[in-house]
Each structure stands twice: as structure tokens, then as C-alpha cells.
Scaffold this motif. Structure first.
Motif, mmCIF file in Angstrom:
data_model
loop_
_atom_site.group_PDB
_atom_site.id
_atom_site.type_symbol
_atom_site.label_atom_id
_atom_site.label_comp_id
_atom_site.label_asym_id
_atom_site.label_seq_id
_atom_site.Cartn_x
_atom_site.Cartn_y
_atom_site.Cartn_z
ATOM 1 N N VAL A 168 -6.799 -13.395 2.683
ATOM 2 C CA VAL A 168 -7.711 -12.778 1.725
ATOM 3 C C VAL A 168 -6.899 -12.447 0.475
ATOM 4 O O VAL A 168 -5.935 -11.688 0.532
ATOM 5 N N TRP A 169 -7.310 -13.029 -0.655
ATOM 6 C CA TRP A 169 -6.571 -12.857 -1.918
ATOM 7 C C TRP A 169 -7.475 -12.282 -3.002
ATOM 8 O O TRP A 169 -8.459 -12.930 -3.345
ATOM 9 N N PRO A 170 -7.185 -11.119 -3.579
ATOM 10 C CA PRO A 170 -6.229 -10.145 -3.060
ATOM 11 C C PRO A 170 -6.857 -9.366 -1.914
ATOM 12 O O PRO A 170 -8.074 -9.211 -1.839
ATOM 13 N N SER A 171 -6.017 -8.849 -1.055
ATOM 14 C CA SER A 171 -6.517 -8.049 0.060
ATOM 15 C C SER A 171 -6.968 -6.690 -0.467
ATOM 16 O O SER A 171 -6.532 -6.252 -1.540
ATOM 17 N N PRO A 172 -7.842 -5.989 0.263
ATOM 18 C CA PRO A 172 -8.275 -4.657 -0.170
ATOM 19 C C PRO A 172 -7.113 -3.701 -0.392
ATOM 20 O O PRO A 172 -7.136 -2.882 -1.317
ATOM 21 N N ASP A 173 -6.067 -3.819 0.429
ATOM 22 C CA ASP A 173 -4.939 -2.901 0.295
ATOM 23 C C ASP A 173 -4.095 -3.207 -0.940
ATOM 24 O O ASP A 173 -3.569 -2.298 -1.586
ATOM 25 N N VAL A 174 -3.980 -4.479 -1.281
ATOM 26 C CA VAL A 174 -3.281 -4.840 -2.510
ATOM 27 C C VAL A 174 -4.055 -4.318 -3.713
ATOM 28 O O VAL A 174 -3.485 -3.769 -4.663
ATOM 29 N N MET A 175 -5.387 -4.465 -3.674
ATOM 30 C CA MET A 175 -6.214 -3.951 -4.758
ATOM 31 C C MET A 175 -6.083 -2.439 -4.872
ATOM 32 O O MET A 175 -6.052 -1.878 -5.976
ATOM 33 N N MET A 176 -5.984 -1.765 -3.735
ATOM 34 C CA MET A 176 -5.878 -0.310 -3.729
ATOM 35 C C MET A 176 -4.568 0.138 -4.383
ATOM 36 O O MET A 176 -4.533 1.076 -5.167
#
Length: 275
Positions: A168-176
């Protein structure tokens, strides 16, 4: 904020991507090899159970590869209450960058299907996504909630796909952690960052930091989250006279600034004291 050079330094990458996208659209590549536009249509992940939101038949999208290396989906969100579905959309209902991104994936031998997430189809939507190898998420912050959905529910479902082995790009955690503009401040002291990139969380910090950075180089001021030019101002000294080293001087309340709003080129010229 970051000086204009901060963002200009990143523009060549985007410029190269845009040039590559243009080449892809033209059906050519540097090596002279045939691109997937010359391939026959191939079976893709069945998305017929999902509502097609785009107002066109994906005009400009290259034909999918016959035997894709990987199957990918590009996920968008259309906000019914906003013109065009959001400021990041064109009249087609797609984001402005969706077709170039998808065509880049296709040119690399992967399939890329353009999808819109509807909160009313949540369970069905994520069941369909299980058929892909990777998901490209292109939903602006705040859009899902603005369209009657639940961002946390969406993010948790994306995390569940990750646990099943999907990319998943970007992942929810990267976005956070990195999706906000203050991510630039976290890398300010690295080789890829600039030390005059600041975030302001108080009037006092803004008054001191902005005047010091403004004296050094043109500024790009952004709200912490957002995209498509929303809440972004490009600011220059009307005199055009900047100091040579960061921190060497600061603007005064008598300096006049030129402001231009990024999303519509609206211009203003208040003084630094009124900013």
C-alpha cells in the motif's frame, strides 16, 4: 515554510516524471521498444461490482499489458459536495495526476486500474482490492470524511490489506508520520533538506522565524496538511533584495511583500507586519 529553492530542488524529479509521462502517452521510449499500448487488452481484476465514478471512459489511459508483472490499483475519492469532486480533480472525476501515474505503471509492465472509493461500498471495495498486488492511495487528507466516510475505517482496512501481503503506497502510517508539511522540518538538517525550513506553532515563532527566512530567500508558506495548492502562498520581497546567508538579517515591518496564492495565482501585496 521552505524557501523557493526547497521546492525547486524537487521539481526536476517531477519534471522528469512529466516528460516520461508525455513520452508514454506518445507511445515511445528511449530504447525504442514497444510500450504496452501495442498490447492487446488483457483480463484484469474484476471491478464490475464497484460503482464507476469517473465521467469518461478513462480517456488517455494506455491499454493494459497482456501479461502484467503485477496488478495494481490507483484509489481516489470523489467528494460529491465539492466542484469536480475536489480541487485535485479534473472534469473527468480523476485526479490530475492519476492518468500519468497509471500510465507510468503500465509502461513498466504492470496493470493499473483507476478506482474510486465509496463509503457505501466499503466492504465490497476492500474485498475487490484483495485481488491486486499493490494499491496506490491518492485520496487527499480530509476528503473521505468530507464525503461521508470514515478515514480511520479506511486506514484500518488498508492496514489489514498490508497484513495480507499487499503493498500500500503510501501506507496509512507513512501518511500519519510524513504526510504533513512539517515532515520537511524533520529532514531540514539532512543533505536533502534545508536549514531555513521552519514550522510555526505560535505567533511568536512566526514573527521571528518568518522575518528571518523572508530576508534570505522567497518563501513557500503552507498549511500543515492539504494539497492541490490549497492554503499555499508564494511570497517574495517586493524589493528583490535578499541577504546572502541565512540568519544574516531579518525583515522589518516596513518591508513590502508580494503574495501569490498557488491554486489560483491570486496576488496581494501587504507589508510584512500585516502578514
Amino acid at each position: 515554510s521552505g524557501r523557493a529553492a526547497t521546492f525547486a530542488a524537487r521539481q526536476p524529479v517531477g519534471a522528469r516524471a512529466l516528460a516520461a509521462g508525455s513520452a508514454v502517452a506518445a507511445g515511445v521510449c528511449a530504447g525504442g521498444a514497444l510500450l504496452p499500448s501495442h498490447c492487446a487488452e488483457s483480463p484484469l481484476v474484476d471491478v464490475s461490482c464497484l460503482t464507476k465514478v469517473a465521467k469518461t471512459d478513462d480517456i488517455g489511459l494506455l491499454p493494459q499489458p497482456l501479461n502484467p508483472k503485477y496488478k495494481t490499483a490507483l484509489v481516489q475519492f470523489y467528494v460529491p459536495s465539492q466542484p469536480f469532486g475536489g480541487s485535485d480533480k479534473s472534469a473527468s472525476g480523476h485526479r490530475y495526476d492519476s492518468l500519468p501515474i497509471a500510465n507510468g505503471m503500465i509502461a513498466s509492465g504492470m496493470s493499473c486500474q483507476l478506482l474510486h472509493y465509496l463509503p457505501s461500498e466499503h466492504d465490497t471495495f476492500f474485498k475487490v482490492l484483495e485481488g491486486f498486488d499493490a494499491i496506490i492511495v491518492r485520496c487527499n487528507p480530509g476528503q473521505i470524511n468530507a464525503g461521508g466516510g470514515d478515514q480511520m475505517k479506511f486506514d484500518d482496512s488498508m492496514r489489514a490489506l498490508q497484513k495480507k501481503g499487499l503493498q500500500v503506497w503510501p501506507s496509512p502510517d507513512v501518511m500519519m508520520n510524513m504526510g504533513a508539511k512539517d515532515a520537511l522540518c524533520k529532514i531540514a538538517d539532512l543533505e536533502i533538506g534545508l536549514p531555513d525550513t521552519l514550522a510555526y506553532y505560535s505567533k511568536e515563532a512566526l514573527d521571528e522565524g518568518f522575518k528571518k527566512t523572508m530576508a534570505f530567500q522567497p518563501r513557500v508558506i503552507k498549511q500543515n496538511r492539504g494539497s492541490s495548492g490549497e492554503g499555499i502562498w508564494i511570497i517574495k520581497l517586493k524589493s528583490g533584495e535578499y541577504c546572502k546567508e541565512f540568519g544574516e538579517s531579518s525583515c522589518t515591518d516596513d518591508d513590502v511583500l508580494d503574495f501569490m496564492k498557488a491554486n489560483d495565482n491570486h496576488a496581494e501585496s501587504p507589508s510584512s507586519s500585516s502578514s
